[in-house]
Enzyme design. Sequence first.
Site, PDB file in Angstrom:
ATOM      1  N   SER A 119       0.818  -1.208   0.000  1.00 46.38           N
ATOM      2  CA  SER A 119       0.000   0.000   0.000  1.00 46.38           C
ATOM      3  C   SER A 119       0.852   1.258   0.000  1.00 46.38           C
ATOM      4  CB  SER A 119      -0.938  -0.007   1.203  1.00 46.38           C
ATOM      5  OG  SER A 119      -0.296  -0.495   2.335  1.00 46.38           O
ATOM      6  N   HIS A 140      -2.655  -2.978  -6.230  1.00 47.22           N
ATOM      7  CA  HIS A 140      -3.098  -2.599  -4.878  1.00 47.22           C
ATOM      8  C   HIS A 140      -4.619  -2.587  -4.757  1.00 47.22           C
ATOM      9  CE1 HIS A 140      -3.449   0.596  -1.531  1.00 47.22           C
ATOM     10  NE2 HIS A 140      -3.352  -0.613  -1.012  1.00 47.22           N
ATOM     11  N   GLU A 152      -5.450  -0.085  -7.678  1.00 43.54           N
ATOM     12  CA  GLU A 152      -4.386   0.765  -8.225  1.00 43.54           C
ATOM     13  C   GLU A 152      -3.354  -0.130  -8.931  1.00 43.54           C
ATOM     14  OE1 GLU A 152      -3.763   4.625  -5.385  1.00 43.54           O
ATOM     15  OE2 GLU A 152      -3.283   2.722  -4.455  1.00 43.54           O
ATOM     16  N   ASN A 190      -3.651   6.107  -0.717  1.00 43.28           N
ATOM     17  CA  ASN A 190      -3.083   6.251   0.631  1.00 43.28           C
ATOM     18  C   ASN A 190      -2.308   7.553   0.818  1.00 43.28           C
ATOM     19  OD1 ASN A 190      -4.209   3.991   1.700  1.00 43.28           O
ATOM     20  ND2 ASN A 190      -2.539   2.661   1.036  1.00 43.28           N
TER      21      ASN A 190
HETATM   22  N1  CAA Z   1     -17.066  -9.603   1.856  1.00 42.81           N
HETATM   23  C1  CAA Z   1     -18.187  -9.543   1.101  1.00 42.81           C
HETATM   24  N2  CAA Z   1     -19.122  -8.581   1.249  1.00 42.81           N
HETATM   25  C2  CAA Z   1     -18.939  -7.677   2.231  1.00 42.81           C
HETATM   26  C3  CAA Z   1     -17.802  -7.677   3.059  1.00 42.81           C
HETATM   27  C4  CAA Z   1     -16.832  -8.694   2.832  1.00 42.81           C
HETATM   28  N3  CAA Z   1     -15.712  -8.750   3.549  1.00 42.81           N
HETATM   29  N4  CAA Z   1     -17.897  -6.643   3.931  1.00 42.81           N
HETATM   30  C5  CAA Z   1     -19.041  -5.996   3.650  1.00 42.81           C
HETATM   31  N5  CAA Z   1     -19.672  -6.623   2.624  1.00 42.81           N
HETATM   32  C6  CAA Z   1     -20.905  -6.206   1.946  1.00 42.81           C
HETATM   33  C7  CAA Z   1     -22.156  -6.477   2.758  1.00 42.81           C
HETATM   34  O1  CAA Z   1     -22.636  -7.773   2.537  1.00 42.81           O
HETATM   35  C8  CAA Z   1     -23.095  -5.409   2.228  1.00 42.81           C
HETATM   36  O2  CAA Z   1     -23.659  -5.861   0.999  1.00 42.81           O
HETATM   37  P1  CAA Z   1     -25.049  -5.233   0.404  1.00 42.81           P
HETATM   38  O3  CAA Z   1     -24.730  -3.858  -0.087  1.00 42.81           O
HETATM   39  O4  CAA Z   1     -25.401  -6.155  -0.704  1.00 42.81           O
HETATM   40  O5  CAA Z   1     -26.035  -5.226   1.533  1.00 42.81           O
HETATM   41  C9  CAA Z   1     -22.188  -4.240   1.947  1.00 42.81           C
HETATM   42  O6  CAA Z   1     -20.877  -4.788   1.796  1.00 42.81           O
HETATM   43  C10 CAA Z   1     -22.194  -3.245   3.066  1.00 42.81           C
HETATM   44  O7  CAA Z   1     -21.808  -3.919   4.275  1.00 42.81           O
HETATM   45  P2  CAA Z   1     -22.566  -3.793   5.671  1.00 42.81           P
HETATM   46  O8  CAA Z   1     -24.026  -3.543   5.448  1.00 42.81           O
HETATM   47  O9  CAA Z   1     -22.166  -4.957   6.511  1.00 42.81           O
HETATM   48  O10 CAA Z   1     -21.872  -2.582   6.381  1.00 42.81           O
HETATM   49  P3  CAA Z   1     -21.719  -1.087   5.953  1.00 42.81           P
HETATM   50  O11 CAA Z   1     -22.849  -0.586   5.141  1.00 42.81           O
HETATM   51  O12 CAA Z   1     -21.389  -0.430   7.220  1.00 42.81           O
HETATM   52  O13 CAA Z   1     -20.447  -1.104   4.983  1.00 42.81           O
HETATM   53  C11 CAA Z   1     -18.127  -1.011   4.508  1.00 42.81           C
HETATM   54  C12 CAA Z   1     -19.220  -1.615   5.387  1.00 42.81           C
HETATM   55  C13 CAA Z   1     -18.346  -1.466   3.061  1.00 42.81           C
HETATM   56  C14 CAA Z   1     -16.816  -1.527   5.023  1.00 42.81           C
HETATM   57  C15 CAA Z   1     -18.263   0.558   4.569  1.00 42.81           C
HETATM   58  O14 CAA Z   1     -18.280   0.974   5.916  1.00 42.81           O
HETATM   59  C16 CAA Z   1     -17.146   1.271   3.870  1.00 42.81           C
HETATM   60  O15 CAA Z   1     -17.144   1.420   2.657  1.00 42.81           O
HETATM   61  N6  CAA Z   1     -16.147   1.729   4.642  1.00 42.81           N
HETATM   62  C17 CAA Z   1     -14.953   2.412   4.120  1.00 42.81           C
HETATM   63  C18 CAA Z   1     -14.005   1.378   3.586  1.00 42.81           C
HETATM   64  C19 CAA Z   1     -12.761   2.015   3.036  1.00 42.81           C
HETATM   65  O16 CAA Z   1     -12.566   3.219   3.038  1.00 42.81           O
HETATM   66  N7  CAA Z   1     -11.874   1.147   2.551  1.00 42.81           N
HETATM   67  C20 CAA Z   1     -10.601   1.584   2.063  1.00 42.81           C
HETATM   68  C21 CAA Z   1      -9.618   1.400   3.149  1.00 42.81           C
HETATM   69  S1  CAA Z   1      -8.046   1.956   2.614  1.00 42.81           S
HETATM   70  C22 CAA Z   1      -7.378   0.681   1.850  1.00 42.81           C
HETATM   71  O17 CAA Z   1      -7.878  -0.399   1.793  1.00 42.81           O
HETATM   72  C23 CAA Z   1      -6.077   0.994   1.270  1.00 42.81           C
HETATM   73  C24 CAA Z   1      -4.928   0.598   2.123  1.00 42.81           C
HETATM   74  O18 CAA Z   1      -3.947   0.143   1.568  1.00 42.81           O
HETATM   75  C25 CAA Z   1      -4.863   0.873   3.571  1.00 42.81           C
END
Ligand code: CAA
Length: 283
Positions: A119, A140, A152, A190
């Site tokens: 990342s 990524h 990415e 990031n």
């Molecule tokens: N596998 C499969 N499906 C998943 C899942 C997983 N691990 N986690 C969540 N889901 C699905 C759920 O089943 C749900 O599906 P539907 O839309 O069909 O209902 C959907 O995703 C939403 O999940 P939830 O209802 O359980 O929960 P939520 O609405 O609170 O969403 C989240 C959870 C998707 C994580 C949301 O909070 C979100 O988008 N958060 C921000 C995530 C983010 O910013 N990620 C980037 C991080 S940075 C990175 O990754 C880069 C790095 O290098 C550090």
Amino acid sequence: MTIETVGVIGAGQMGSGIAHVLALAGYRVTLMDVDAERVRAAIAKIGSNMERQVARGKIGDEEQKLALSRIRATTNLPEIGVSDLVIEAATEKEAVKQKIFDDLAPHLKPMTILTSNTSSLSITRLAGRTQQPERFMGLHFMNPVPVMQLVELIRGIATSRETFEAVRAVVERLGKTAVVAEDFPAFIVNRILIPMINEAVYTLYEGVGSVFDIDQSMKLGANHPMGPLELADFIGLDTCLAIMNVLHEGLADSKYRPCPLLVKYVEAGWLGRKVARGFYDYR
Ligand code: CAA
């Protein structure tokens, strides 16, 4: 250069999510981790995450069974060497990643493409240690991989066009959207996201707001799905700190100085959700 088999190294959050989406897209996947327990837990987690997709009508029952049957687990790194594509998704430490590529080198078939899910680290530097920098690049994914649309793509200085196009085709087959980032510290997502999280930790450190109010502000005031401190817990505070350090050292600018409170939490072992304690208490 057609890719049918993929070796994924590291069965943590990212590795298991990557194996999940690859298997659903029809690739045969070997998921490897040195820790047998972690591989077992990852396979179980992939199963339950796919169950959730079935329950919500995103995929069919049969599709899930077929996808799971395409994933093979191992603790033996050499088995990864026969894959068409390798995706390294181990911990965000350069020495760990370098050792993996060093250990894998004697077992690679001639045309295997190597990628790292790093990342933040320099793709050119990771590639430079391998025998085949033209067949190496950054790939990524975002967490949670089955949900996040973006990937990415990062070229090292020596990455060939064939390598780049073969990896881009994989991203397309996954149904995800690729962006191309140059090989600068922490790439695009990031470079922007982690300093924002670091600033949120400063906001807490300086007493500007409480954990709750900081997260609430960004959720309701900027429409972020998660507040920055909740997101830090989700990503892992150790990973956030590692990325800030790469930015600070790589860009030599004090604006990337990691917040002392972030450092302290990591030193305390309060790494976020994975240990049930970070800015929030999940116990
Ligand atoms: N596998 C499969 N499906 C998943 C899942 C997983 N691990 N986690 C969540 N889901 C699905 C759920 O089943 C749900 O599906 P539907 O839309 O069909 O209902 C959907 O995703 C939403 O999940 P939830 O209802 O359980 O929960 P939520 O609405 O609170 O969403 C989240 C959870 C998707 C994580 C949301 O909070 C979100 O988008 N958060 C921000 C995530 C983010 O910013 N990620 C980037 C991080 S940075 C990175 O990754 C880069 C790095 O290098 C550090």
